[in-house]
Scaffold this motif. Sequence first.
Motif, short mmCIF file in Angstrom:
data_model
loop_
_atom_site.label_atom_id
_atom_site.label_comp_id
_atom_site.label_asym_id
_atom_site.label_seq_id
_atom_site.Cartn_x
_atom_site.Cartn_y
_atom_site.Cartn_z
N LEU A 52 -13.99 30.11 97.61
CA LEU A 52 -13.42 28.98 96.87
C LEU A 52 -14.07 28.87 95.49
CD1 LEU A 52 -13.23 26.17 99.59
CD2 LEU A 52 -11.64 28.05 99.13
N TYR A 53 -13.25 28.54 94.51
CA TYR A 53 -13.71 28.34 93.14
C TYR A 53 -13.07 27.06 92.60
CZ TYR A 53 -15.33 33.18 93.21
OH TYR A 53 -15.99 34.36 93.53
N VAL A 54 -13.74 26.46 91.64
CA VAL A 54 -13.21 25.28 90.96
C VAL A 54 -13.08 25.60 89.47
CG1 VAL A 54 -13.66 22.87 90.33
CG2 VAL A 54 -14.18 23.67 92.65
N VAL A 55 -11.93 25.25 88.91
CA VAL A 55 -11.69 25.49 87.48
C VAL A 55 -11.10 24.24 86.86
CG1 VAL A 55 -9.34 26.41 87.81
CG2 VAL A 55 -10.70 27.15 85.84
N ALA A 56 -11.39 24.03 85.60
CA ALA A 56 -10.83 22.87 84.89
C ALA A 56 -9.33 23.08 84.68
CB ALA A 56 -11.52 22.70 83.54
N ARG A 57 -8.61 22.00 84.60
CA ARG A 57 -7.16 22.06 84.43
C ARG A 57 -6.75 22.83 83.18
NH1 ARG A 57 -3.24 16.82 83.78
NH2 ARG A 57 -1.64 17.82 82.55
N ARG A 58 -7.59 22.78 82.15
CA ARG A 58 -7.27 23.48 80.91
C ARG A 58 -7.89 24.87 80.86
NH1 ARG A 58 -4.78 20.38 77.16
NH2 ARG A 58 -4.65 18.16 77.65
N GLY A 59 -8.42 25.32 81.99
CA GLY A 59 -8.98 26.67 82.05
C GLY A 59 -10.47 26.67 81.81
N GLY A 60 -11.05 27.86 81.65
CA GLY A 60 -12.49 28.00 81.49
C GLY A 60 -13.05 28.82 82.63
N ALA A 61 -14.37 28.92 82.65
CA ALA A 61 -15.02 29.76 83.67
C ALA A 61 -15.01 29.04 85.02
CB ALA A 61 -16.45 30.05 83.25
N PRO A 62 -14.43 29.65 86.04
CA PRO A 62 -14.45 29.02 87.37
C PRO A 62 -15.85 29.02 87.97
CG PRO A 62 -12.75 30.74 87.22
CD PRO A 62 -13.65 30.90 86.03
N GLU A 63 -16.14 28.03 88.75
CA GLU A 63 -17.43 27.96 89.45
C GLU A 63 -17.20 28.14 90.93
OE1 GLU A 63 -19.97 24.63 88.72
OE2 GLU A 63 -19.49 24.62 86.57
N ARG A 64 -18.00 29.02 91.54
CA ARG A 64 -17.84 29.26 92.98
C ARG A 64 -18.43 28.09 93.76
NH1 ARG A 64 -19.52 31.85 97.75
NH2 ARG A 64 -21.68 32.16 97.14
N LEU A 65 -17.74 27.75 94.82
CA LEU A 65 -18.18 26.68 95.71
C LEU A 65 -18.84 27.34 96.93
CD1 LEU A 65 -17.69 23.59 95.42
CD2 LEU A 65 -15.74 23.88 96.94
N ALA A 66 -20.11 27.13 97.09
CA ALA A 66 -20.82 27.76 98.23
C ALA A 66 -20.53 26.96 99.49
CB ALA A 66 -22.31 27.80 97.96
N THR A 67 -19.76 27.53 100.39
CA THR A 67 -19.34 26.80 101.59
C THR A 67 -20.11 27.23 102.83
OG1 THR A 67 -17.65 28.43 102.17
CG2 THR A 67 -16.99 26.64 100.67
N GLY A 68 -20.78 28.38 102.75
CA GLY A 68 -21.45 28.90 103.95
C GLY A 68 -20.53 29.74 104.82
N TYR A 69 -19.29 29.94 104.39
CA TYR A 69 -18.34 30.76 105.15
C TYR A 69 -18.00 32.02 104.36
CZ TYR A 69 -17.85 27.21 108.64
OH TYR A 69 -18.13 26.33 109.66
N ARG A 70 -17.82 33.10 105.08
CA ARG A 70 -17.55 34.38 104.42
C ARG A 70 -16.10 34.49 103.97
NH1 ARG A 70 -18.58 39.67 106.84
NH2 ARG A 70 -18.18 40.21 104.68
N TYR A 71 -15.21 33.79 104.65
CA TYR A 71 -13.77 33.98 104.41
C TYR A 71 -13.14 32.59 104.33
CZ TYR A 71 -9.46 36.77 104.92
OH TYR A 71 -8.26 37.42 104.72
N ASN A 72 -12.76 32.21 103.12
CA ASN A 72 -12.29 30.83 102.87
C ASN A 72 -10.87 30.87 102.30
OD1 ASN A 72 -15.24 29.29 102.65
ND2 ASN A 72 -15.27 31.37 101.88
N THR A 73 -9.95 30.15 102.93
CA THR A 73 -8.58 30.10 102.44
C THR A 73 -8.02 28.68 102.58
OG1 THR A 73 -7.78 30.81 104.60
CG2 THR A 73 -8.06 32.54 102.94
#
Lengths: 157, 381
Positions: B271-292
């Motif tokens: 999982l990643y979070v990005v601003a609505r206007r774009g930019g560098a996404p930041e990964r969200l550390a969830t503790g899971y190997r496979y996130n959908t």
Amino acid sequence: MLCVVLSGGVVACASADKKAAGEGLREAPRRANLPSYLAAQVKRGKFEGIVFGEGVGEYPKSERSKLRAVATYLKVGGERVILAGGAKVGSAEYARQLGQQRAGAVQQALVAEGIPPNRISTVSFGLDLPGKGGDRVEFGFVPTGEQALLGRPGDKP
Amino acid sequence: MGLFFQWAGTAALLSGAGLAWGEGQGVVSVGVEAFIGGTGDSAAQLLRDDLDRSGALRAREGEAGSGWRVRGSSSAGRIDGALLDGQGAVVFNNHYAEPDLRDNVHAFADDVVTAITQGRGLAASKLAFVGRRGGKWQIYVADSDGQRIQQVTSDGALKGAPSLGPGGILLAYTSWQSGYGDVVLKDLRDGGERVVLSAPGTNSGAAFSLDGTRLALAMSYQGNAEIYVASLSGSRVRRLTEARSVEFSPAWAPEGDRLVFCSDAGGAPQLYVVARRGGAPERLATGYRYNTSPEWSADGVHIAFTGRQAAGGGPAVVVHDLPSGQSRVLLARAEEPTWAPDGRHLAAVRGDSLVVVDSFTGSYQTIVSGFAEIREPSWSR
């Protein structure tokens, strides 16, 4: 806000589109009229599909002999080819886009073998790739002369 | 339609990070007086069910006891409904005149929930999902309790990724009617629809912003799949991500300023979070190997997703708490969660059924079954 009723009652707002333009949204491209992989005239299963490793989107070079056979066939005839991608992964959305990436990877490999890009189109069915399904890209061939007759994007049921 | 409604037990699966969500969330008792009028009994029973399903309120029958009370009348499905506080003062007295009794009771129930808890109810909200019967995938829309299931598509083409707009009026979904994956916008009031995004490649996973003016989706016309924001008409788009990997399944933050999405840039999807206007996404550390299948809760505090510890592993509905950065399993053997507008309940696919789970208590109930397969539920906000 100026709103108009589009076909079938769906409303679009001109002011919203104007605002979108102001926010830097660009005009969206639309697909040219292309034949459908599932059309009756399309020949499917003529060649073995390209098999991908689990979760892998890159073209597998181990499948090169299959690809070369398709490239040779296309060079002799004038048919158009539709590459239909699929993926067996744990999310329908991931499968759709991974299948598209796989179809695109096979398209690039065919171009590298000398097939013009304008004779190739790609589609992804994700988890629901017709035929054997799974982690594959299958080939569908559109006979010459019928290419403009098969399906158009946006057609109503 | 051969569907049924059943209760399941408490999941008892609140494990993992030791979070204490829901602590101090007292359940408020509400007396439901007998309704007068020809459809009064049905209306009162449905109201009690709706109040109980909120999780925040518990309906008690009759006039006995102090505290909150509702009273009403129901004739020909139309309802006059009032809420009284502990002193007997009328908090509101509303008239509900939709053609169907269920719509009127659901609206009344949500007004009661909002008046007492200051939060949103879920009774009047809608759920869309993809169901397979007879080898065909179609889009269905149901009430939040799984009742009144309506098939809203009918052609034989493959379909997927439904998303309901605010109020459940507009539906976006992906259709292969043209032979390729296009995004279709459908007006559920009159059934009218049109293709709004048909760029080369696959256009899919459209998600409405909470104000209903934008769609976020994955498109692949510039090569591999990237995340885009589009105007509702589909005429204008902006790319938010640019990577060699596959980006998919965007979902909006409630404020509309950010999106969460999946990317397989690191191998398995994360999982990643990005601003609505774009930019560098930041990964969200969830503790899971496979996130959908991520989705942001209405309060902006949680992100629910399908978590697997390995690519072929069993799925679980996991809720990630953004302030603490901790994740916990909410429901095992379930996937594709979607938040209710109350920010408390989620719907998810469990086997070949659709379930609703209370994120405060972990209790869940099956609300839709009888399909060969169900995918990708989407709850209206």
